[in-house]
Design a protein around this motif. Structure first.
Motif, PDB file in Angstrom:
ATOM      1  N   ASP A 144      -2.272   0.581  -4.419  1.00  0.00           N
ATOM      2  CA  ASP A 144      -2.066  -0.650  -3.664  1.00  0.00           C
ATOM      3  C   ASP A 144      -1.940  -1.803  -4.642  1.00  0.00           C
ATOM      4  OD1 ASP A 144      -4.681  -1.742  -4.270  1.00  0.00           O
ATOM      5  OD2 ASP A 144      -5.517  -0.777  -2.499  1.00  0.00           O
ATOM      6  N   THR A 195      -4.338  -1.156  -7.842  1.00  0.00           N
ATOM      7  CA  THR A 195      -5.256  -0.028  -7.935  1.00  0.00           C
ATOM      8  C   THR A 195      -4.448   1.258  -7.884  1.00  0.00           C
ATOM      9  OG1 THR A 195      -6.980  -1.280  -6.807  1.00  0.00           O
ATOM     10  CG2 THR A 195      -7.228   1.129  -6.852  1.00  0.00           C
ATOM     11  N   VAL A 225       0.862  -1.179   0.000  1.00  0.00           N
ATOM     12  CA  VAL A 225       0.000   0.000   0.000  1.00  0.00           C
ATOM     13  C   VAL A 225       0.897   1.226   0.000  1.00  0.00           C
ATOM     14  CG1 VAL A 225      -1.790   1.281   1.215  1.00  0.00           C
ATOM     15  CG2 VAL A 225      -1.820  -1.220   1.231  1.00  0.00           C
ATOM     16  N   TYR A 241      -2.949   7.499  -4.777  1.00  0.00           N
ATOM     17  CA  TYR A 241      -3.166   6.286  -3.993  1.00  0.00           C
ATOM     18  C   TYR A 241      -2.789   5.097  -4.859  1.00  0.00           C
ATOM     19  CZ  TYR A 241      -5.357   2.394  -1.599  1.00  0.00           C
ATOM     20  OH  TYR A 241      -5.562   1.191  -0.969  1.00  0.00           O
ATOM     21  N   TRP A 257     -12.043   8.811  -0.600  1.00  0.00           N
ATOM     22  CA  TRP A 257     -11.383   7.525  -0.790  1.00  0.00           C
ATOM     23  C   TRP A 257     -10.783   6.924   0.483  1.00  0.00           C
ATOM     24  CZ3 TRP A 257     -11.791   3.394  -3.357  1.00  0.00           C
ATOM     25  CH2 TRP A 257     -10.803   2.432  -3.298  1.00  0.00           C
ATOM     26  N   SER A 312     -11.073   3.094   1.082  1.00  0.00           N
ATOM     27  CA  SER A 312      -9.890   2.272   0.820  1.00  0.00           C
ATOM     28  C   SER A 312      -9.748   1.152   1.844  1.00  0.00           C
ATOM     29  CB  SER A 312      -8.628   3.127   0.775  1.00  0.00           C
ATOM     30  OG  SER A 312      -8.279   3.596   2.062  1.00  0.00           O
ATOM     31  N   HIS A 370     -12.013  -1.460   0.578  1.00  0.00           N
ATOM     32  CA  HIS A 370     -11.364  -1.986  -0.632  1.00  0.00           C
ATOM     33  C   HIS A 370     -10.282  -3.003  -0.261  1.00  0.00           C
ATOM     34  CE1 HIS A 370      -9.043  -1.842  -4.420  1.00  0.00           C
ATOM     35  NE2 HIS A 370      -7.994  -1.549  -3.671  1.00  0.00           N
ATOM     36  N   ARG A 371      -9.428  -2.656   0.691  1.00  0.00           N
ATOM     37  CA  ARG A 371      -8.318  -3.542   1.070  1.00  0.00           C
ATOM     38  C   ARG A 371      -8.811  -4.817   1.751  1.00  0.00           C
ATOM     39  NH1 ARG A 371      -6.060   1.533   2.110  1.00  0.00           N
ATOM     40  NH2 ARG A 371      -6.381   1.304   4.358  1.00  0.00           N
TER      41      ARG A 371
END
Length: 159
Positions: free
Chosen positions: A32, A120, A10, A30, A133, A137, A140-141
């Motif tokens: 990752d 991403t 990340v 951003y 975000w 995020s 998302h992770r």
């Protein structure tokens, strides 16, 4: 073979330069990368379609269209994956692209023997991206490892 999460990175500087170079974004706010070991074999586009389908799911529509405001294509098309435009591809990677009024995103799927990665990249076109975000995020992770495992299972089942 069991699919397992082997690597998570990340932060822009955590992503190798060769992988960052696959993004179409000139500024990355951003990034990752999630990578799994897998014996499932497919092209990068097949991996992307196994991850996201030809059309976005209801949950993906909620996140991508409603929360992030991404302008996704409607309907099935060889030029899109789940509404994301196929922006570019190489022998071992494919880049999906979408944008909203406040951010631009790339999803890069990269396949190397025995491994597959989903990367991403986001650029905040407006300051609101830096507000919206970060909390998303975290979700998302948590979701991406399951997306990769499910895609590997779909590809193995299709073979």
């Amino acid at each position: 073979m069991t699919v397992r999460l082997v690597d998570t990175a990340v932060g822009t500087q955590s992503i190798p330069e060769a992988v960052r170079a696959l993004s179409s974004l000139t500024v990355i706010d951003y990034a990752d990368e999630f990578t799994i070991d897998t014996d499932a074999n497919a092209t990068p586009e097949q991996w992307a379609r196994a991850m996201f389908g030809d059309l976005p799911s209801v949950a993906e529509l909620l996140i991508w269209r409603v929360l992030l405001g991404l302008r996704l294509s409607r309907g099935r098309s060889p030029a899109t994956v789940a509404g994301w435009q196929i922006g570019a591809r190489g022998e071992d990677w494919i880049r999906l692209e979408a944008a909203s009024w406040f951010l631009t995103g790339n999803l890069v799927v990269q396949k190397i023997p025995g491994r597959v990665s989903l990367v991403t990249f986001l650029h905040y076109d407006r300051q609101v991206g830096n507000v919206v975000w970060p909390p998303l995020s975290a979700v998302h992770r948590r979701l991406v490892p399951g997306v990769l495992r499910a895609a590997a299972a779909r590809i193995r089942a299709a073979r």
